[in-house]
Every structure is written in C-alpha cells, then in structure tokens.
Write a protein that holds these residues in place. Structure first.
Motif, PDB file in Angstrom:
ATOM      1  N   PHE A  24       0.999  -1.449   0.225  1.00 53.69           N
ATOM      2  CA  PHE A  24      -0.181  -0.304   0.244  1.00 53.69           C
ATOM      3  C   PHE A  24       0.822   1.073   0.360  1.00 53.69           C
ATOM      4  N   LEU A  25       1.208   2.274  -1.119  1.00 52.03           N
ATOM      5  CA  LEU A  25       1.602   3.207  -1.361  1.00 52.03           C
ATOM      6  C   LEU A  25       1.095   4.425  -1.873  1.00 52.03           C
ATOM      7  N   GLU A  26       1.256   5.624  -0.882  1.00 55.58           N
ATOM      8  CA  GLU A  26       1.161   6.958  -1.366  1.00 55.58           C
ATOM      9  C   GLU A  26       2.789   7.487  -1.891  1.00 55.58           C
ATOM     10  N   PRO A  27       1.916   7.806  -3.108  1.00 58.60           N
ATOM     11  CA  PRO A  27       3.468   7.744  -4.614  1.00 58.60           C
ATOM     12  C   PRO A  27       3.801   9.157  -3.724  1.00 58.60           C
ATOM     13  N   THR A  28       3.818  10.117  -3.245  1.00 59.21           N
ATOM     14  CA  THR A  28       4.227  11.267  -2.894  1.00 59.21           C
ATOM     15  C   THR A  28       5.554  10.809  -1.346  1.00 59.21           C
ATOM     16  N   PHE A  65      -1.302  16.991  -2.487  1.00 57.12           N
ATOM     17  CA  PHE A  65      -1.514  16.090  -3.612  1.00 57.12           C
ATOM     18  C   PHE A  65      -1.857  14.693  -3.696  1.00 57.12           C
ATOM     19  N   SER A  66      -2.343  14.461  -2.986  1.00 56.32           N
ATOM     20  CA  SER A  66      -2.127  12.529  -2.623  1.00 56.32           C
ATOM     21  C   SER A  66      -3.251  12.050  -3.456  1.00 56.32           C
ATOM     22  N   GLY A  67      -4.503  13.091  -3.993  1.00 54.50           N
ATOM     23  CA  GLY A  67      -5.733  12.361  -4.060  1.00 54.50           C
ATOM     24  C   GLY A  67      -5.716  13.067  -5.513  1.00 54.50           C
ATOM     25  N   VAL A  68      -4.709  14.001  -5.938  1.00 53.09           N
ATOM     26  CA  VAL A  68      -5.398  13.911  -7.825  1.00 53.09           C
ATOM     27  C   VAL A  68      -4.143  13.707  -8.205  1.00 53.09           C
ATOM     28  N   ILE A  69      -2.504  12.838  -7.354  1.00 53.22           N
ATOM     29  CA  ILE A  69      -1.794  11.864  -7.604  1.00 53.22           C
ATOM     30  C   ILE A  69      -2.273  10.585  -7.542  1.00 53.22           C
ATOM     31  N   VAL A  70      -2.463  10.047  -7.107  1.00 54.18           N
ATOM     32  CA  VAL A  70      -3.542   8.974  -6.757  1.00 54.18           C
ATOM     33  C   VAL A  70      -4.767   9.130  -7.883  1.00 54.18           C
TER      34      VAL A  70
END
Length: 184
Positions: A24-28, A65-70
C-alpha cells in the motif's frame, strides 16, 4: 473514449506466482518511493513465476496533492499497468515537484491542480487527462480506499504477504529480506 464507455482499469499487478506481496503506497511519501524503487529488483530476485506483486494506492491527507496524484495514476491504469507505473516512477523521480515542504509549506503552495497534472504528464509522458476527468473513475479510487480500510491499512507503505499485514517489514529493508519473507 466516450463518457458512456465502460471504464476498465488494468490492475497494478506484476508477476503471477502463488506468493502474494501487496504493498500500500502513497506516491509522494518518501518511504513509499523507497519501496517502489525496489519492486523491479524484487521481482527479478524472487521470480515472476513465484510471486505476485500488487500495488494498492493509499491516498493520505497530509500529502496535500495525494488525491490528485492517485487519481491520475489510476486514470493512467486504463492505458495499462505500465502507464500507471510510468506515472508512479515520474512522481518518485521528481518527488519535490509534487510534495509540500514539511507537508505544509514551500514552492508547491503556489501550484494548482492543473499544474500538478501537467507535471505528471510531462514527466511520465502519459496523457491521462480524459479518464482523470471522468466522474466514474471514483469507482476505482474508492475500491483502493475500501480495500485498504478492510485490511486495517492506515499509513504507507504497509506490506501484506498472502493476505496478512506484516508490520515488521519496512521500506528500508533489503530486498533479500523481503524475498525470504515472501517465499517463507
């Protein structure tokens, strides 16, 4: 793609072996980036016939910006998992372009979601704007969120082997340690 066409994401899954390694990753997140950058070597070490790597995206509100990037990564997955991987790699390689200093300050305070999307497209070479703008993309996003919650996942990176959370595995571990745990 027309707005009426049914969306079908390519699952973020590599390998086809019986041992399941879900991450499970958060991209930033810097720790997620460290884990992500080890996946190709891990698949090579263990072998795609012995393991299946599944990436699950875990949006986190302190990464602003997590939601935008995901959403963009999942939009890219409709062009195939390699397109989504290219976007994740672009974020990993240019993390500072997508994250706030101390989660609350720095040059990205002046960035707009449109600028973030343009950076994602420019760095990855993947144009996922059309799918990003579709309301029904929420189905895929919500699936990742619900799956994480159902498994008690709250932070990234979190690792699961064969459906069991492994709280003692970390992004700083050597891939040989991961491989031993996966194949145990």
């Amino acid at each position: 793609m027309s707005q009426n066409a049914t969306l079908s994401a390519d699952p973020l899954v590599w390998g086809h072996g019986p041992h399941i390694f879900e991450v499970f990753l958060e991209p930033t997140c810097p720790f997620s980036v460290r884990a992500f950058n080890k996946f190709d070597a891990l698949l090579s070490e263990v072998g795609e016939e012995k393991m299946t790597l599944k990436i699950r995206l875990q949006s986190q509100p302190w990464h602003l910006f997590s939601g935008v990037i995901v959403r963009y990564i999942l939009a890219a997955s409709f062009q195939g998992k390699e397109a989504a991987k290219a976007v994740m790699k672009a974020v990993a390689d240019h993390r500072e372009e997508f994250e706030f200093t101390d989660h609350c300050s720095g040059p990205n305070m002046d960035a707009t979601p449109h600028q973030i999307l343009a950076r994602l497209k420019d760095y990855s070479g993947i144009d996922a704007y059309e799918i990003f703008a579709r309301a029904d993309l929420q189905t895929e996003i919500k699936w990742h969120c619900k799956y994480a919650r159902q498994n008690g996942i709250h932070v990234s990176p979190t690792f699961m082997i064969n459906g069991l959370v492994q709280p003692d595995i970390g992004s700083g571990d050597d891939i040989t340690d991961w491989a031993k745990r996966i194949l145990a």
